[in-house]
Design an enzyme around this catalytic site. Structure first.
Site, PDB file in Angstrom:
ATOM      1  N   SER A 171      65.488  71.602 -51.435  1.00  0.00           N
ATOM      2  CA  SER A 171      64.579  72.080 -50.396  1.00  0.00           C
ATOM      3  C   SER A 171      65.402  72.728 -49.299  1.00  0.00           C
ATOM      4  CB  SER A 171      63.791  70.905 -49.810  1.00  0.00           C
ATOM      5  OG  SER A 171      63.035  71.315 -48.702  1.00  0.00           O
ATOM      6  N   LYS A 184      63.272  69.387 -41.919  1.00  0.00           N
ATOM      7  CA  LYS A 184      62.680  68.087 -41.613  1.00  0.00           C
ATOM      8  C   LYS A 184      62.930  67.095 -42.746  1.00  0.00           C
ATOM      9  CE  LYS A 184      58.987  69.679 -38.532  1.00  0.00           C
ATOM     10  NZ  LYS A 184      57.556  69.982 -38.406  1.00  0.00           N
ATOM     11  N   ASP A 229      57.810  65.893 -54.509  1.00  0.00           N
ATOM     12  CA  ASP A 229      56.549  66.627 -54.534  1.00  0.00           C
ATOM     13  C   ASP A 229      55.529  65.728 -53.861  1.00  0.00           C
ATOM     14  OD1 ASP A 229      55.108  68.977 -55.177  1.00  0.00           O
ATOM     15  OD2 ASP A 229      54.076  67.915 -56.769  1.00  0.00           O
ATOM     16  N   PHE A 252      52.299  69.119 -39.947  1.00  0.00           N
ATOM     17  CA  PHE A 252      51.959  70.340 -40.694  1.00  0.00           C
ATOM     18  C   PHE A 252      51.046  69.932 -41.845  1.00  0.00           C
ATOM     19  CE2 PHE A 252      55.884  68.516 -42.249  1.00  0.00           C
ATOM     20  CZ  PHE A 252      55.739  68.523 -43.630  1.00  0.00           C
ATOM     21  N   TYR A 308      48.150  68.809 -43.980  1.00  0.00           N
ATOM     22  CA  TYR A 308      46.884  68.120 -43.721  1.00  0.00           C
ATOM     23  C   TYR A 308      46.986  67.066 -42.617  1.00  0.00           C
ATOM     24  CZ  TYR A 308      45.442  70.272 -48.140  1.00  0.00           C
ATOM     25  OH  TYR A 308      45.138  71.172 -49.127  1.00  0.00           O
ATOM     26  N   ASP A 309      48.127  67.033 -41.922  1.00  0.00           N
ATOM     27  CA  ASP A 309      48.327  66.012 -40.872  1.00  0.00           C
ATOM     28  C   ASP A 309      47.174  65.918 -39.865  1.00  0.00           C
ATOM     29  OD1 ASP A 309      50.692  65.342 -42.060  1.00  0.00           O
ATOM     30  OD2 ASP A 309      51.993  66.151 -40.499  1.00  0.00           O
ATOM     31  N   LYS A 314      56.043  59.135 -37.346  1.00  0.00           N
ATOM     32  CA  LYS A 314      55.618  59.650 -38.646  1.00  0.00           C
ATOM     33  C   LYS A 314      56.667  59.323 -39.722  1.00  0.00           C
ATOM     34  CE  LYS A 314      54.257  63.745 -41.124  1.00  0.00           C
ATOM     35  NZ  LYS A 314      54.292  65.194 -41.213  1.00  0.00           N
ATOM     36  N   ARG A 320      56.762  60.060 -47.720  1.00  0.00           N
ATOM     37  CA  ARG A 320      58.074  60.483 -48.205  1.00  0.00           C
ATOM     38  C   ARG A 320      59.133  59.475 -47.809  1.00  0.00           C
ATOM     39  NH1 ARG A 320      58.457  64.896 -45.829  1.00  0.00           N
ATOM     40  NH2 ARG A 320      57.238  66.079 -47.307  1.00  0.00           N
TER      41      ARG A 320
END
Length: 202
Positions: free
Chosen positions: A7, A11, A72, A155, A157-158, A178, A184
């Protein structure tokens, strides 16, 4: 040991760095995609989060010769039989259009009563070694779907997601809050012993 993070999302990188630091692991150097020779990113055509995480991690390990970690993730809404799920990023038909995705999901759930709005953010993280060994972990962050967006942070659907036991949306939490609770973070934490073992054997 160098560990490729499949990635360029800073973040995600910071989140993993913090988790490894908190676990006292200082022998692992995280390498983002931008620091390796470019390779063709694989098509994420799996039917599950695990399928897609493994597709990305295998490609990274194969192309660079480094152990690779990939994830994912998405939102699973009970009323929609677990959808958007793996289609979360492209739910509205256009990849990564957060606003369109949110508006479509709200419209689909418009007439669903409070007691049937359960949802969870789900993340599956996979570590694959150059030899092809696979390690997979799933993290779930349960909550419910709000009826309108709230909050400016985060970001995806938060703004629509209210974590279990909180009165705020995920987009109203600080980054630290968060990270401490997120799907994650929960998945990555389970892979810490695996990463520690790989680093020790290196």
């Amino acid at each position: 040991m160098k560990l490729l993070v499949a990635s360029n999302n800073s973040k995600k990188l910071q989140e993993l760095e913090k988790i490894l630091a908190d676990a006292g692991i200082d022998s692992v150097q995280l390498v983002p995609l931008r620091d390796v020779d470019p390779y063709e990113e694989p098509v994420e055509d799996g039917r599950t989060f695990a399928d897609n995480a493994l597709i990305k991690a295998h490609a990274g390990a194969r192309e660079t010769g480094l152990a690779c970690i990939a994830d994912d993730s998405g939102i699973a809404v009970e009323e929609l039989n677990g959808m958007p799920g793996v289609l979360s990023a492209r739910w509205s038909g256009e990849h990564g259009n957060d606003e369109a995705n949110n508006q479509l999901l709200l419209a689909q759930m418009a007439h669903v009563p409070e007691e049937r709005r359960q949802a969870a953010f789900v993340s599956v993280c996979a570590v694959v070694t150059p030899a092809g060994q696979e390690h997979v972990a799933e993290g779930r962050w349960p909550g419910r779907l709000l009826t309108s967006p709230r909050g400016e942070a985060g970001f995806g659907y938060d703004p629509l997601f209210q974590p279990e036991g909180d009165s705020r949306s995920a987009a109203e939490l600080s980054p630290e809050e968060k990270n401490a609770a997120s799907h994650r973070g929960r998945a990555l934490a389970q892979l810490v012993p695996v990463i520690e073992k790989l680093a020790a054997a290196h």
